[in-house]
Design an enzyme around this catalytic site. Sequence first.
Site, short mmCIF file in Angstrom:
data_model
loop_
_atom_site.label_atom_id
_atom_site.label_comp_id
_atom_site.label_asym_id
_atom_site.label_seq_id
_atom_site.Cartn_x
_atom_site.Cartn_y
_atom_site.Cartn_z
N LYS A 113 42.74 38.82 43.50
CA LYS A 113 43.81 39.41 42.71
C LYS A 113 45.11 39.54 43.51
O LYS A 113 46.20 39.56 42.94
CB LYS A 113 43.41 40.80 42.20
CG LYS A 113 42.10 40.89 41.45
CD LYS A 113 42.21 40.40 40.02
CE LYS A 113 41.01 40.77 39.14
NZ LYS A 113 39.72 40.23 39.56
C1 LIG Z 1 38.73 39.51 38.82
C2 LIG Z 1 37.64 38.85 39.60
C3 LIG Z 1 36.92 37.75 39.07
C4 LIG Z 1 37.13 37.21 37.68
O1 LIG Z 1 38.36 36.53 37.56
P1 LIG Z 1 38.99 36.23 36.11
O2 LIG Z 1 40.35 35.70 36.38
O3 LIG Z 1 39.01 37.56 35.40
O4 LIG Z 1 38.11 35.24 35.44
C5 LIG Z 1 35.96 37.15 39.89
N1 LIG Z 1 35.70 37.63 41.14
C6 LIG Z 1 36.37 38.67 41.66
C7 LIG Z 1 36.02 39.15 43.03
C8 LIG Z 1 37.37 39.32 40.91
O5 LIG Z 1 38.02 40.39 41.45
#
Ligand SMILES: *Cc1c(COP(=O)(O)O)cnc(C)c1O
Length: 495
Positions: A113
Amino acid sequence: MQYISTRDKRKEFSAAEAIIQGLAPDGGLLTPAYLPRLPGHALEELASMSYQQRAVYVMNLFLEEYSVKELTGYAVKAYGPDKFDTDQVVPVRKVDGNTYALELWHGPTCAFKDLALQMLPHLLSGALEKTGAEKDACILVATSGDTGKGALEGFRDVPRTRILVFYPKDGVAAMQELQMRTQEGENVGVCAVAGNFDDAQTGVKRLFSDPELRAELDRRGYFFSSANSINWGRVLPQIVYYISAYCDLLRTEEIAAGDPLNVCVPTGNFGNILAAYYAKKMGVPIAKLICASNSNNVLTDFLTTGVYDRNRPFHTTISPSMDILISSNLERMLYALTKGEDAEVTGYMEQLSRTGRYEVSDTIKGRIRSLFAAGWCGEEETVDTIGRIYREKDYLLDPHTAVAFRVLEKYREETGDETKTLVASTASPFKFCDSVLTALGVADQAAGVEIMEQLSQVTGRPVPGPLAALKGKPIRFSGWTEKEQMAQRVLEMLG
Ligand SMILES: *Cc1c(COP(=O)(O)O)cnc(C)c1O
């Protein structure tokens, strides 16, 4: 470049408006009116550039109102050495002959993120200037973990923004709670909510639409804004790293120009894999997009049958950031798959909100089949995969990335497709020490932050700096609230 709503493409918005609004007024998602193609030799040219330069190049194709100079300033701040622990920002590691991990967790919160949430605040404060907005943005977030900390780190001390995060009192991992409660910055606020994630999320949605609170905010010089993953300002920075990864594979001669590359992504809200699809459409030779889910396998079913059905039990798993039954970014994918049939998309979305289910047309099913493969992986399999990949390949996976590795193995067994594959590695294993230690056969586990040092001793890998720094950090936010009192908390935190 203009942006349109997935539910009505006649309404156009500028990039700055799209970023400020987050969501279109009709409830659709704001999406580029067309996808720019990378010019012929762009990938080879980008291969010799830094990650920051690559980000400027790609974002500039989408953000007319921002100058290259502005974007360069943002990229240097968002992806500099004080934020990421490697100059490469998103290193590509070779795991075996045809498998590469794209490590997206070298930033300040050790999850992917960061790549978007370090950039979004700059795009947003730039957008406030460009649109002549008089009020400042008050970002409200309800989080079940990674997003809250990512947003706090991204927005901390960014001009003209305040950031307030609500998390469920009993619904986040201990490490995630500690990360939020020790958050630094003058414009941040964190508060626990009695209840589960739904309570926090419903509470935040109510705040957004509370007329009295909005009026009071307006008097204090703020408007509400959101940092969740449907904001275009979060998707765009994610396209960059898929393009960058292809460039790195060219640079290190793992592939030659034009070689196909599969991409496998552990998926929740469909934002990350959507960005890979956009990179493909822009001209990166990505072959199959492999969508990996945990036991919440609503996307596996959708991509294999064409039926989206959220009417199913919700599973709490060891890969919590993928515990999602409504993948909000899928709407942008549907818009692309229908080739811009906004009425058709609106129809599917209405069925989804009315019945929790929709089935796409045969044409779309065909397009899905040629673009995507999909699979899922249960809890035991996830733990088993962490242990096995560590023993066999000397590579340490977090539970989310492990889901993707297992789904890739199954895809290869079923199809015999041995195309080189890039796996999105979305979190540091040190964020999920208990699951990882269990996978490595360590039953007697340390408590609190000590567990990170234990994992470090067992594996000989260092604890990432931002997680190690949690030890001894003062708690700044220890408050909690009943969900009925969240509006008061917002005003107190705003001061
Ligand atoms: C948010 C997240 C995901 C999922 O990603 P999306 O873009 O919502 O599909 C997968 N792994 C981790 C560690 C995340 O923080």
